[in-house]
Design a protein around this motif. Structure first.
Motif, PDB file in Angstrom:
ATOM      1  N   GLN A  24       0.850  -1.179   0.000  1.00  0.00           N
ATOM      2  CA  GLN A  24       0.000   0.000   0.000  1.00  0.00           C
ATOM      3  C   GLN A  24       0.893   1.238   0.000  1.00  0.00           C
ATOM      4  N   GLY A  25       0.265   2.409  -0.002  1.00  0.00           N
ATOM      5  CA  GLY A  25       1.024   3.647  -0.026  1.00  0.00           C
ATOM      6  C   GLY A  25       1.116   4.224  -1.427  1.00  0.00           C
ATOM      7  N   SER A  26       1.563   5.473  -1.496  1.00  0.00           N
ATOM      8  CA  SER A  26       1.706   6.173  -2.768  1.00  0.00           C
ATOM      9  C   SER A  26       2.548   7.419  -2.538  1.00  0.00           C
ATOM     10  N   PRO A  27       3.027   8.047  -3.604  1.00  0.00           N
ATOM     11  CA  PRO A  27       3.747   9.304  -3.426  1.00  0.00           C
ATOM     12  C   PRO A  27       2.921  10.359  -2.699  1.00  0.00           C
ATOM     13  N   VAL A  28       1.639  10.434  -2.984  1.00  0.00           N
ATOM     14  CA  VAL A  28       0.781  11.440  -2.344  1.00  0.00           C
ATOM     15  C   VAL A  28       0.693  11.203  -0.844  1.00  0.00           C
ATOM     16  N   GLU A  29       0.583   9.944  -0.435  1.00  0.00           N
ATOM     17  CA  GLU A  29       0.424   9.637   0.988  1.00  0.00           C
ATOM     18  C   GLU A  29       1.681   9.937   1.793  1.00  0.00           C
ATOM     19  N   ASP A  30       2.819  10.072   1.133  1.00  0.00           N
ATOM     20  CA  ASP A  30       4.057  10.387   1.849  1.00  0.00           C
ATOM     21  C   ASP A  30       4.401  11.873   1.824  1.00  0.00           C
ATOM     22  N   LEU A  31       3.480  12.696   1.369  1.00  0.00           N
ATOM     23  CA  LEU A  31       3.729  14.138   1.356  1.00  0.00           C
ATOM     24  C   LEU A  31       4.023  14.715   2.741  1.00  0.00           C
ATOM     25  N   PRO A  32       3.457  14.169   3.851  1.00  0.00           N
ATOM     26  CA  PRO A  32       3.808  14.717   5.171  1.00  0.00           C
ATOM     27  C   PRO A  32       5.297  14.644   5.491  1.00  0.00           C
ATOM     28  N   ILE A  33       6.034  13.760   4.808  1.00  0.00           N
ATOM     29  CA  ILE A  33       7.488  13.709   4.965  1.00  0.00           C
ATOM     30  C   ILE A  33       8.177  14.385   3.790  1.00  0.00           C
ATOM     31  N   CYS A  38      11.481  18.564   1.139  1.00  0.00           N
ATOM     32  CA  CYS A  38      11.710  19.400  -0.042  1.00  0.00           C
ATOM     33  C   CYS A  38      11.958  20.845   0.375  1.00  0.00           C
ATOM     34  N   ALA A  39      11.135  21.348   1.305  1.00  0.00           N
ATOM     35  CA  ALA A  39      11.283  22.731   1.753  1.00  0.00           C
ATOM     36  C   ALA A  39      12.573  22.937   2.534  1.00  0.00           C
ATOM     37  N   TRP A 212       6.323  10.844   9.930  1.00  0.00           N
ATOM     38  CA  TRP A 212       5.093  11.004   9.149  1.00  0.00           C
ATOM     39  C   TRP A 212       4.071  11.853   9.891  1.00  0.00           C
ATOM     40  N   TYR A 213       4.172  11.881  11.227  1.00  0.00           N
ATOM     41  CA  TYR A 213       3.208  12.621  12.061  1.00  0.00           C
ATOM     42  C   TYR A 213       3.736  14.031  12.275  1.00  0.00           C
ATOM     43  N   PRO A 217       6.689  17.682  17.465  1.00  0.00           N
ATOM     44  CA  PRO A 217       7.931  18.461  17.413  1.00  0.00           C
ATOM     45  C   PRO A 217       9.132  17.593  17.056  1.00  0.00           C
ATOM     46  N   GLU A 218       9.137  16.352  17.558  1.00  0.00           N
ATOM     47  CA  GLU A 218      10.259  15.456  17.261  1.00  0.00           C
ATOM     48  C   GLU A 218      10.317  15.117  15.771  1.00  0.00           C
ATOM     49  N   ALA A 219       9.154  14.987  15.140  1.00  0.00           N
ATOM     50  CA  ALA A 219       9.124  14.703  13.707  1.00  0.00           C
ATOM     51  C   ALA A 219       9.732  15.854  12.923  1.00  0.00           C
ATOM     52  N   ARG A 220       9.364  17.060  13.277  1.00  0.00           N
ATOM     53  CA  ARG A 220       9.903  18.230  12.574  1.00  0.00           C
ATOM     54  C   ARG A 220      11.400  18.365  12.816  1.00  0.00           C
ATOM     55  N   CYS A 221      11.836  18.058  14.026  1.00  0.00           N
ATOM     56  CA  CYS A 221      13.259  18.114  14.342  1.00  0.00           C
ATOM     57  C   CYS A 221      14.033  17.065  13.548  1.00  0.00           C
ATOM     58  N   SER A 222      13.480  15.864  13.439  1.00  0.00           N
ATOM     59  CA  SER A 222      14.152  14.804  12.703  1.00  0.00           C
ATOM     60  C   SER A 222      14.282  15.171  11.227  1.00  0.00           C
ATOM     61  N   ILE A 223      13.245  15.745  10.652  1.00  0.00           N
ATOM     62  CA  ILE A 223      13.307  16.163   9.253  1.00  0.00           C
ATOM     63  C   ILE A 223      14.392  17.216   9.068  1.00  0.00           C
ATOM     64  N   ARG A 224      14.505  18.146  10.007  1.00  0.00           N
ATOM     65  CA  ARG A 224      15.554  19.168   9.908  1.00  0.00           C
ATOM     66  C   ARG A 224      16.933  18.531   9.972  1.00  0.00           C
ATOM     67  N   ARG A 225      17.107  17.536  10.855  1.00  0.00           N
ATOM     68  CA  ARG A 225      18.399  16.857  10.958  1.00  0.00           C
ATOM     69  C   ARG A 225      18.725  16.094   9.681  1.00  0.00           C
ATOM     70  N   ILE A 226      17.724  15.431   9.130  1.00  0.00           N
ATOM     71  CA  ILE A 226      17.928  14.690   7.877  1.00  0.00           C
ATOM     72  C   ILE A 226      18.310  15.649   6.764  1.00  0.00           C
ATOM     73  N   ALA A 227      17.607  16.761   6.673  1.00  0.00           N
ATOM     74  CA  ALA A 227      17.905  17.761   5.654  1.00  0.00           C
ATOM     75  C   ALA A 227      19.325  18.289   5.808  1.00  0.00           C
ATOM     76  N   ALA A 228      19.737  18.538   7.048  1.00  0.00           N
ATOM     77  CA  ALA A 228      21.099  19.032   7.298  1.00  0.00           C
ATOM     78  C   ALA A 228      22.137  18.000   6.863  1.00  0.00           C
ATOM     79  N   HIS A 229      21.856  16.728   7.127  1.00  0.00           N
ATOM     80  CA  HIS A 229      22.763  15.651   6.707  1.00  0.00           C
ATOM     81  C   HIS A 229      22.896  15.627   5.186  1.00  0.00           C
ATOM     82  N   LEU A 230      21.775  15.696   4.499  1.00  0.00           N
ATOM     83  CA  LEU A 230      21.812  15.651   3.040  1.00  0.00           C
ATOM     84  C   LEU A 230      22.565  16.839   2.475  1.00  0.00           C
TER      85      LEU A 230
END
Length: 236
Positions: A24-33, A38-39, A212-213, A217-230
């Motif tokens: 299951q899943g799709s590109p649209v369903e993963d937009l929360p990540i 991307c931003a 995905w949630y 706050p932890e989700a947003r922090c993790s995304i920032r860390r991942i972005a910084a790594h990339l």
């Protein structure tokens, strides 16, 4: 699907693998990540809409993803995948290595489902503690995706692959309530043992692909860390 940042700042794109157990899943369903990533990076995000099991068992998803990978490998890029998408990211890199194609310069795996034999004791002690999936659903999804193939094939369970020092630096995220916490830990050990650089981030009290949630706050922090790594790896 392609996501384009409002204010592009990166010349390199991200190849992104969505999750859903390959059933299951799709590109649209993963937009929360994918959208916050991307931003945060300022990079385009390319999300292959691969075929799903049981109608299309392995290697359909890898074949579909590899068609996109082959085009993206013509220039520098990063790769990201969550859960089954983390499996896909690893499988694509292993296939690319065999085919003599370039590897991405940076990788991030969010709760990667990298062993479809579902080994590891977290499948037991976190069953019922992880609100996002269950051991039963993991076993069923694995059965549908593997089909008649060997579950220990590195193309199916990439934790069994060989990752030389030429593979990109990895960040791997998981949580103490992640049903597949054990897999993330084992994968990090395999990668380090083969000479790859790995930053394993285990978030206390959080679960499978908690990023995905996006209200957390932890989700947003993790995304920032991942972005910084990339961004750091791509700049280097």
């Amino acid at each position: 699907m392609e996501l384009v940042p409002v204010a592009p700042t990166a010349s390199w794109p991200i190849l992104y693998g969505f999750g859903g157990g390959f059933v299951q899943g799709s590109p649209v369903e993963d937009l929360p990540i994918a959208a916050p990533l991307c931003a945060a990076t300022g990079a385009r995000v390319i999300i292959p809409d691969y075929r799903l099991a049981p109608e299309h068992p392995w290697p359909a998803a890898v074949d579909d993803g590899f068609a996109v990978y082959r085009e993206m490998a013509r220039r520098p890029f990063a790769i990201v995948g969550e859960s089954a998408g983390g499996n896909l990211a690893l499988a694509l890199m292993l296939r690319a290595r065999t085919a003599g194609l370039s590897l991405p310069l940076a990788a991030a795996l969010l709760s990667p489902w990298c062993d479809l034999s579902n080994s590891g004791d977290s499948l037991s002690f976190n069953d019922g503690r992880d609100p996002s999936l269950s051991a039963r659903s993991s076993w069923q999804a694995a059965q549908y995706y593997v089909g008649e193939n060997a579950v220990n094939d590195p193309g199916i369970s990439p934790v069994n692959g060989v990752f030389d020092p030429g593979f990109p630096p990895f960040v791997i995220t998981t949580g103490t309530r992640d049903l597949h916490l054990s897999q993330a830990v084992r994968l990090s050990q395999v990668l380090r043992g083969d000479g790859a650089r790995v930053d394993l981030q285990v978030w206390d009290g959080l679960w499978h692909v908690f990023e995905w949630y996006d209200h957390l706050p932890e989700a947003r922090c993790s995304i920032r860390r991942i972005a910084a790594h990339l961004k750091s790896c791509m700049a280097g």
